[in-house]
Scaffold this motif. Sequence first.
Motif, mmCIF file in Angstrom:
data_model
loop_
_atom_site.group_PDB
_atom_site.id
_atom_site.type_symbol
_atom_site.label_atom_id
_atom_site.label_comp_id
_atom_site.label_asym_id
_atom_site.label_seq_id
_atom_site.Cartn_x
_atom_site.Cartn_y
_atom_site.Cartn_z
ATOM 1 N N ASP A 1 1.029 -0.805 -0.046
ATOM 2 C CA ASP A 1 -0.115 -0.178 0.003
ATOM 3 C C ASP A 1 0.419 1.720 -0.068
ATOM 4 O OD1 ASP A 1 -2.224 -1.670 0.213
ATOM 5 O OD2 ASP A 1 -3.149 -0.098 1.958
ATOM 6 N N LYS B 1 2.400 2.369 -7.238
ATOM 7 C CA LYS B 1 0.803 1.436 -7.216
ATOM 8 C C LYS B 1 0.041 1.022 -7.668
ATOM 9 C CE LYS B 1 -1.260 -1.527 -4.485
ATOM 10 N NZ LYS B 1 -1.823 -2.703 -3.472
ATOM 11 N N MET B 2 0.223 1.686 -9.670
ATOM 12 C CA MET B 2 -0.803 1.482 -9.954
ATOM 13 C C MET B 2 -2.122 0.908 -10.286
ATOM 14 S SD MET B 2 0.075 4.457 -11.280
ATOM 15 C CE MET B 2 -1.148 4.568 -12.830
ATOM 16 N N HIS B 3 -2.568 -0.360 -9.788
ATOM 17 C CA HIS B 3 -3.177 -0.596 -9.437
ATOM 18 C C HIS B 3 -3.974 -1.409 -8.227
ATOM 19 C CE1 HIS B 3 -6.296 -4.231 -11.549
ATOM 20 N NE2 HIS B 3 -6.796 -3.449 -11.936
ATOM 21 N N THR B 4 -5.414 -1.319 -7.522
ATOM 22 C CA THR B 4 -5.493 -2.457 -6.447
ATOM 23 C C THR B 4 -4.868 -3.388 -6.291
ATOM 24 O OG1 THR B 4 -7.430 -3.014 -6.934
ATOM 25 C CG2 THR B 4 -7.478 -0.320 -5.821
ATOM 26 N N THR C 1 -4.927 4.281 -0.027
ATOM 27 C CA THR C 1 -4.243 3.358 -0.629
ATOM 28 C C THR C 1 -4.605 2.152 -1.324
ATOM 29 O OG1 THR C 1 -3.311 2.564 1.732
ATOM 30 C CG2 THR C 1 -2.211 4.424 0.327
ATOM 31 N N GLY C 2 -3.725 1.491 -2.065
ATOM 32 C CA GLY C 2 -4.359 -0.327 -2.080
ATOM 33 C C GLY C 2 -6.476 -0.267 -2.581
ATOM 34 N N LEU C 3 -6.177 -1.086 -2.101
ATOM 35 C CA LEU C 3 -7.899 -1.928 -2.153
ATOM 36 C C LEU C 3 -8.678 -0.904 -1.548
ATOM 37 C CD1 LEU C 3 -6.786 -5.571 -1.558
ATOM 38 C CD2 LEU C 3 -7.875 -4.293 -3.777
ATOM 39 N N HIS D 1 -7.839 1.653 1.840
ATOM 40 C CA HIS D 1 -6.935 2.088 2.618
ATOM 41 C C HIS D 1 -6.724 3.177 3.697
ATOM 42 C CE1 HIS D 1 -5.339 -2.400 2.334
ATOM 43 N NE2 HIS D 1 -7.466 -2.475 2.665
ATOM 44 N N SER E 1 -9.528 4.713 -4.530
ATOM 45 C CA SER E 1 -8.191 4.477 -4.252
ATOM 46 C C SER E 1 -6.816 5.254 -4.898
ATOM 47 C CB SER E 1 -7.863 3.051 -4.689
ATOM 48 O OG SER E 1 -6.550 2.184 -5.144
ATOM 49 N N GLN E 2 -6.509 5.319 -5.072
ATOM 50 C CA GLN E 2 -5.267 6.223 -5.439
ATOM 51 C C GLN E 2 -4.669 6.085 -6.371
ATOM 52 O OE1 GLN E 2 -1.530 6.685 -2.550
ATOM 53 N NE2 GLN E 2 -3.347 7.552 -1.437
ATOM 54 N N CYS E 3 -4.600 4.520 -6.379
ATOM 55 C CA CYS E 3 -4.141 3.135 -7.822
ATOM 56 C C CYS E 3 -4.465 3.867 -8.975
ATOM 57 C CB CYS E 3 -4.165 2.099 -7.503
ATOM 58 S SG CYS E 3 -3.171 1.258 -6.486
ATOM 59 N N GLY F 1 -8.132 -0.712 -11.590
ATOM 60 C CA GLY F 1 -8.787 -1.813 -10.163
ATOM 61 C C GLY F 1 -10.069 -0.915 -9.119
ATOM 62 N N ARG F 2 -9.759 -2.229 -8.590
ATOM 63 C CA ARG F 2 -11.643 -1.520 -7.966
ATOM 64 C C ARG F 2 -11.057 -2.068 -6.191
ATOM 65 N NH1 ARG F 2 -16.002 -3.043 -9.698
ATOM 66 N NH2 ARG F 2 -15.433 -4.286 -11.401
ATOM 67 N N VAL F 3 -11.828 -0.895 -5.521
ATOM 68 C CA VAL F 3 -11.231 -0.915 -3.547
ATOM 69 C C VAL F 3 -11.786 -2.366 -3.426
ATOM 70 C CG1 VAL F 3 -11.809 1.362 -3.662
ATOM 71 C CG2 VAL F 3 -13.635 0.227 -3.515
ATOM 72 N N ASN G 1 -13.074 -6.008 2.256
ATOM 73 C CA ASN G 1 -13.585 -7.072 2.886
ATOM 74 C C ASN G 1 -12.220 -7.940 3.054
ATOM 75 O OD1 ASN G 1 -16.327 -6.784 3.118
ATOM 76 N ND2 ASN G 1 -16.230 -6.988 1.037
ATOM 77 N N VAL G 2 -10.534 -7.587 2.421
ATOM 78 C CA VAL G 2 -9.599 -8.706 2.117
ATOM 79 C C VAL G 2 -9.274 -8.355 3.851
ATOM 80 C CG1 VAL G 2 -7.617 -9.217 0.695
ATOM 81 C CG2 VAL G 2 -9.308 -8.321 -0.216
ATOM 82 N N TYR G 3 -8.641 -6.608 3.887
ATOM 83 C CA TYR G 3 -7.532 -6.841 5.145
ATOM 84 C C TYR G 3 -8.209 -6.415 6.615
ATOM 85 C CZ TYR G 3 -4.475 -7.912 1.831
ATOM 86 O OH TYR G 3 -3.521 -8.018 1.282
#
Lengths: 448, 448
Positions: free
Chosen positions: A179, A257-260, B338-340, B342, B365-367, B370-372, B375-377
């Motif tokens: 992240d 980081k360009m993709h989730t 960030t990421g997914l 966060h 997401s700042q990525c 992709g998709r937020v 539920n993963v973390y």
Amino acid sequence: MSETYAGKALDFLKRYNLQEGDTIEIIKNGLRIRGIIMPSYSSTDDILVLKLDNGYNIGITVDSINEIRVLQKGRKKDEGRKEEKKEIEKESEVTIISTGGTIVSKIEYDTGAVRPALTTEEILEFMPEINEIAKINATILFSILSENMKPEYWVKIANEVKIRLDKGAKGIVIAHGTDTMTYTASALAFSLKSLTGPVVLVGSQRSSDRPSSDAPINLFTAVLVAKNAPFAEVVVNMHGESSDTYTLVHRGVKVRKMHTSRRDAFQTINDLPLAKVYYRERKLEMLREDYLKKSETNEVDPKFEPSVFLLKYYPGLSPDIVDYLVSKGIKGIIIEGTGLGHTSSDFYEAFRRATKDGVFVGMTSQCLFGRVNMNVYTTGRLLQDAGVVPLEDMLPETALVKLMWVLAHEKDLDKVKELMLTNFVGEINPIHIPEMYPRWYHDRIRLQ
Amino acid sequence: MSETYAGKALDFLKRYNLQEGDTIEIIKNGLRIRGIIMPSYSSTDDILVLKLDNGYNIGITVDSINEIRVLQKGRKKDEGRKEEKKEIEKESEVTIISTGGTIVSKIEYDTGAVRPALTTEEILEFMPEINEIAKINATILFSILSENMKPEYWVKIANEVKIRLDKGAKGIVIAHGTDTMTYTASALAFSLKSLTGPVVLVGSQRSSDRPSSDAPINLFTAVLVAKNAPFAEVVVNMHGESSDTYTLVHRGVKVRKMHTSRRDAFQTINDLPLAKVYYRERKLEMLREDYLKKSETNEVDPKFEPSVFLLKYYPGLSPDIVDYLVSKGIKGIIIEGTGLGHTSSDFYEAFRRATKDGVFVGMTSQCLFGRVNMNVYTTGRLLQDAGVVPLEDMLPETALVKLMWVLAHEKDLDKVKELMLTNFVGEINPIHIPEMYPRWYHDRIRLQ
């Protein structure tokens, strides 16, 4: 020997006198599968986890196995470990500093969520072949999810890197959550002004006990880079494309980081990667020669002024936020402006007041690609007149971390400006070529 | 007839009895160049500006012209204009609404800066062949640089679009600065819920009196789309690649300006473009069939609550900012996590307080790609528990504008959440395919 297994899967292992680390070949529905028995973190007790030659872990229901053949017995887990450990401490070539993140995570099967928990030893169990490329020595510095990373942790990591390189490691691998990995990479790049070897950040987008995890390949190639690379830079090593052909080594200050979720989420922006690492061939291919060379000594200077703000401009944003930040004692603001580096004209006076109060205001672009240029349009000229400093082609995140670092060393606004525009570690790229802009897909596709 | 020319260039025109609009062929250093005489905004008085067949304008020093031949006399500027104007008003197929921006800009040669100044009539002089594809009618709504665009202007544009479509235009072209074009596109997309024809935003990265301007081709193809496209959506039409082969038609809620200066800066994110327009062939190629169909009537509902904030998370950000925003009466916050999806755990309580106070907090997401997925973390789950709503694959900018629009219509937090997750105009794409992630260049290049 097989303490992570229970129930049916454990019975299966006992029946065939198998243990983690053994290389076996099974036949399932006519399909021949060859792999090493791995620890299991499955929630059901009938799954055998095998690591395939391609680095993937797969789970196989033991009932579905038609035939089994033991190809090679693994070494017993604790056999000779003590002597080996001593030897590693003395002669280790690469130190792995673990800070947390998915690469060292396991799934909480009760909740389905992921927590950073695996010890570094457990990681190495996943990737025994690391020992074939370098003598390694692993240490857990802390274990946090990278979204909780803070400037004070950057200081600890930087200091640990220096200690380990001074002790004789040829290179350092830092296991880190994805992240905020690029923020940490920038922080380390500015802190570690001279290095005797490479500092390689590595993470994974999918945790190491998932079948398609990128953890083993990323970690393996990171160790290879840390040991063999000719440069002494802070870099990020992550999957380069969606298959497992190669990882890319990105300059830490030019990567994002360009993709989730994709494994090739990390990509270099406004620059080209430093190197490509072919996993199967165990081969490091340098893509450029203009890297930072190895020094005789390691110098570390990790100080950060956390009182900075990253302000993304959008239509309707009120300049009040600038006055609020100044009133709260902010020391610097990085703007993510539009296009070539703009905000609405409503902001001129707020920026003028801020810069007169000694607050550094720097401009980057929310386009991410390209360079700000505040001499083309009247808006850019007036913003510069209000004291806003155009920050070339620096990524907003890199500019932010750099400003934290610069402000911890210098208060005078003119000197801060000079330092922000000094190209310390390649964070400013004076030459852009067309290949630095990625290619989008523009053709017809039959969607479901 | 040639009021933009002076000095040497004017003498040259007089000598050969030439005027703007004439098609000529010249020979210069043995090179044969054919083009239409264009108005000049050059700072020197010895330059003749010619528009080439490929849409480019070039400047030629009159002294360097060895031979000249008149191929076709242009119609005199004011001849028959009144009658023509009436006819256009009655039968126009496409209305061009001009709001400002580089596409209607000229360079201030004294300062080198650019200001929006050209009238729509002047634009049409640059692109007389537009008349060959559609009867057009042009109107100047306002003339601002798009970095100064505000939600109240979005309302004016949306209302003007409805008026013009109701009057019988088959489609609308909106000339707009590129800086905030995608914000306006989103605002119009949510405001214009049903449309009788396409609404095409168009701009240019280089002003129309520069040799490599993308203005003529972008404007020409935009008119073509407005007249001929089968869909009734708000779209952005801009150069698709760095040469002049085609423009791309992007869904307004899925497009982003991804480069500060390239002509192909606008690219679709987490989706595929709707269509491709080949400039030379004057051909619109639909890339998808899943577009919004034309309605019988135009419905407009342009209301925006400007009291929202786009907060980009980074290591070291203090949650105080959330409490400040709430204390100032903010109605909604879009986080660029960030990421997914966060932020650090320091933010849980601030978000909980905000949502308890009735403030909508949504996560993107700042990525960008992709998709937020919260539920993963564990972090994502705890953020949701604090009231934060994951906003699928919406771009941060689109989510922000959508929230302004939703909050102007609904105050109840549960209903706001429901509306934010309702897919109104394709702003949420449920299916991602690998082609939606661009390809970066990963090979070796010889740099200077």
